[in-house]
Design an enzyme around this catalytic site. Structure first.
Site, PDB file in Angstrom:
ATOM      1  N   GLY A 287       0.838  -1.188   0.000  1.00  0.00           N
ATOM      2  CA  GLY A 287       0.000   0.000   0.000  1.00  0.00           C
ATOM      3  C   GLY A 287       0.875   1.241   0.000  1.00  0.00           C
ATOM      4  O   GLY A 287       2.078   1.167  -0.272  1.00  0.00           O
TER       5      GLY A 287
ATOM      6  N   HIS B 249     -11.310  -7.598  11.256  1.00  0.00           N
ATOM      7  CA  HIS B 249     -10.366  -8.283  10.370  1.00  0.00           C
ATOM      8  C   HIS B 249     -10.985  -9.440   9.592  1.00  0.00           C
ATOM      9  O   HIS B 249     -10.324  -9.996   8.707  1.00  0.00           O
ATOM     10  CB  HIS B 249      -9.144  -8.731  11.172  1.00  0.00           C
ATOM     11  CG  HIS B 249      -8.362  -7.553  11.692  1.00  0.00           C
ATOM     12  ND1 HIS B 249      -8.737  -6.882  12.832  1.00  0.00           N
ATOM     13  CD2 HIS B 249      -7.298  -6.910  11.186  1.00  0.00           C
ATOM     14  CE1 HIS B 249      -7.903  -5.875  13.015  1.00  0.00           C
ATOM     15  NE2 HIS B 249      -7.015  -5.868  12.034  1.00  0.00           N
TER      16      HIS B 249
ATOM     17  N   THR C 280       4.208   1.047   1.908  1.00  0.00           N
ATOM     18  CA  THR C 280       5.260   0.262   1.242  1.00  0.00           C
ATOM     19  C   THR C 280       5.935   1.091   0.151  1.00  0.00           C
ATOM     20  O   THR C 280       7.164   1.152   0.067  1.00  0.00           O
ATOM     21  CB  THR C 280       4.644  -1.012   0.603  1.00  0.00           C
ATOM     22  OG1 THR C 280       3.881  -1.678   1.594  1.00  0.00           O
ATOM     23  CG2 THR C 280       5.712  -1.943   0.051  1.00  0.00           C
TER      24      THR C 280
ATOM     25  N   ASP D 291      -9.114  -1.379   1.398  1.00  0.00           N
ATOM     26  CA  ASP D 291      -9.792  -0.074   1.498  1.00  0.00           C
ATOM     27  C   ASP D 291     -10.131   0.537   0.128  1.00  0.00           C
ATOM     28  O   ASP D 291     -10.929   1.459   0.045  1.00  0.00           O
ATOM     29  CB  ASP D 291      -8.923   0.925   2.272  1.00  0.00           C
ATOM     30  CG  ASP D 291      -8.624   0.466   3.687  1.00  0.00           C
ATOM     31  OD1 ASP D 291      -9.309  -0.452   4.170  1.00  0.00           O
ATOM     32  OD2 ASP D 291      -7.688   1.020   4.299  1.00  0.00           O
TER      33      ASP D 291
HETATM   34  O1  F6P Z   1      -5.771  -0.295   5.565  1.00  0.00           O
HETATM   35  C1  F6P Z   1      -6.339  -1.543   5.725  1.00  0.00           C
HETATM   36  C2  F6P Z   1      -6.956  -1.685   7.077  1.00  0.00           C
HETATM   37  O2  F6P Z   1      -7.535  -2.965   7.120  1.00  0.00           O
HETATM   38  C3  F6P Z   1      -7.971  -0.611   7.460  1.00  0.00           C
HETATM   39  O3  F6P Z   1      -9.199  -0.755   6.817  1.00  0.00           O
HETATM   40  C4  F6P Z   1      -8.007  -0.775   8.959  1.00  0.00           C
HETATM   41  O4  F6P Z   1      -8.406   0.400   9.588  1.00  0.00           O
HETATM   42  C5  F6P Z   1      -6.575  -1.096   9.282  1.00  0.00           C
HETATM   43  O5  F6P Z   1      -5.995  -1.627   8.106  1.00  0.00           O
HETATM   44  C6  F6P Z   1      -6.399  -2.072  10.431  1.00  0.00           C
HETATM   45  O6  F6P Z   1      -5.049  -2.247  10.670  1.00  0.00           O
HETATM   46  P1  F6P Z   1      -4.442  -3.348  11.653  1.00  0.00           P
HETATM   47  O7  F6P Z   1      -4.257  -4.597  10.855  1.00  0.00           O
HETATM   48  O8  F6P Z   1      -3.162  -2.753  12.110  1.00  0.00           O
HETATM   49  O9  F6P Z   1      -5.410  -3.566  12.758  1.00  0.00           O
END
Ligand code: F6P
Length: 350
Positions: free
Chosen positions: A107, A276, A110, A131
């Site tokens: 993303g 997640h 990176t 996203d």
């Molecule tokens: O950017 C992708 C994402 O999944 C977002 O939608 C979310 O807010 C964030 O990453 C969550 O990050 P982490 O894996 O650090 O909890």
């Protein structure tokens, strides 16, 4: 030309940032093409961490075959290992890998990390995020799968909402971009869709919900993006992750909205945070096809010895673009986007 004992060019591949369904598809398709064309593929573990820790593995057909259908990344990924401030060490360690070039799947974090190292590192960039907010491409892989999780969840939750005469507020990921809430909310015909790009009027939302209650609707489905907020209010940051290029982690908005709606309307309400689950699901056919095509295109670039390109999706197909195109600001939902208009025509509160 960089070569090892067998005179094969060595190409590195790494997956950086948060995972997205389809990462394994990119790894499998790229590796399949390049192995058939006499390259050696080195998988770097855990994103940039694998470079700093000198942790990598050669990828064989046996190691990658069939993984395109799996969530996650067989190489691991990390969004907490920045290059900034450690560029010299990174280059030093990277040189030890003896790579002809690098395929980086990631993303904005990176690519901004690697961009300072050009032209010392020959690179091909492949954008990824659930996203769907990276600049330079119209769709990122993982997005379709995340939308599928949202719409399947909303459709499933509607049953309990209707049975118990409840509102259910479903919170999606997306940070400052509302793509997941919009795509998932629309495809599940949610009653309400709330996006960060369209701060909502609390008064208008209450009118809408009360009207539905008066009309005798049994259940009401609300989809809210984690970064959404009412007019004049701030998005809710739950905590910060030190070392992450985008440190804020959003969360909590669905619980507050659910409590507030129940208090104001008397309509019992619950909230569900999908979290997640939106990232950790086997990719949809659309994401499998997209990653297959992107991986093949990346391998073609390698074979043509064309570096510092991105592989993107534009105008209905996978194509090449300058790497810098990926480094623009986040691509947010235009508040007047035609999907927003679709929702309005359906009678959705948006
Ligand atoms: O950017 C992708 C994402 O999944 C977002 O939608 C979310 O807010 C964030 O990453 C969550 O990050 P982490 O894996 O650090 O909890």
């Amino acid at each position: 030309m960089t070569a090892n004992n067998s005179n094969k060019k060595r190409i590195g591949i790494l997956t950086g940032g948060g995972d997205a369904p389809g990462l394994n598809g990119i790894i499998e398709s790229t590796t399949r093409v390049l192995l058939q064309n006499n390259y050696e593929i080195i998988g770097i573990k855990d994103g940039f961490e694998g470079v700093f820790n000198e942790d990598s593995i050669p990828l064989s057909l046996e190691r990658i075959r069939g993984y395109h259908a799996e969530a996650g990344s067989i190489l691991g990924a990390s969004n907490k290992s920045p290059i900034k401030g450690r560029e010299k060490l990174f280059i030093e360690k990277f040189s030890k890998l003896n790579l002809h070039g690098l395929i980086a799947v990631g993303g904005d974090g990176t690519f901004s990390g690697l961009s300072h190292l050009q032209p010392r590192i020959k690179m091909i960039g492949l954008p990824k995020t659930i996203d769907n907010d990276l600049s330079g491409t119209e769709i990122t892989f993982g997005y379709d799968t995340a939308c599928a999780v949202v719409s399947e969840s909303v459709d499933a939750l509607r049953a309990t909402a209707e049975t118990h005469r409840r509102i259910i507020v479903v919170e999606t990921m997306g940070r400052t971009a509302g793509w997941i809430a919009l795509g998932g909310g629309l495809s599940s015909y949610s009653d309400v869709i709330l996006l960060p790009e369209r701060p909502f009027s609390k008064l208008a939302l209450l009118d809408f919900v009360k009207k539905k209650k008066q009309e005798g609707q049994r259940g009401l489905m609300v989809v809210i993006s984690e970064g959404a907020a009412a007019e004049g209010e701030e998005a809710q940051v739950a905590f910060k992750v030190l070392g992450s290029p985008q440190a804020e982690r959003y969360g909590g908005v669905s619980q507050n909205l659910s409590r507030w709606l129940e208090a104001e309307t008397g309509w019992e309400s619950r909230n569900v945070v999908l979290g997640h689950l939106q990232r950790s699901r086997h990719p949809t056919t659309t994401d499998r096809f997209l990653t297959l095509a992107m991986g093949v295109e990346a391998a073609r670039l390698v074979q043509e010895d064309q570096w510092n390109h991105a592989v993107v999706y534009r105008a209905g197909r996978v194509q090449r673009a300058p790497l810098d195109d990926l480094m623009g600001p986040a691509r947010l939902v235009n508040p007047q986007h035609h999907w927003v208009k679709l929702a309005e025509s359906l009678g959705t509160f948006i």
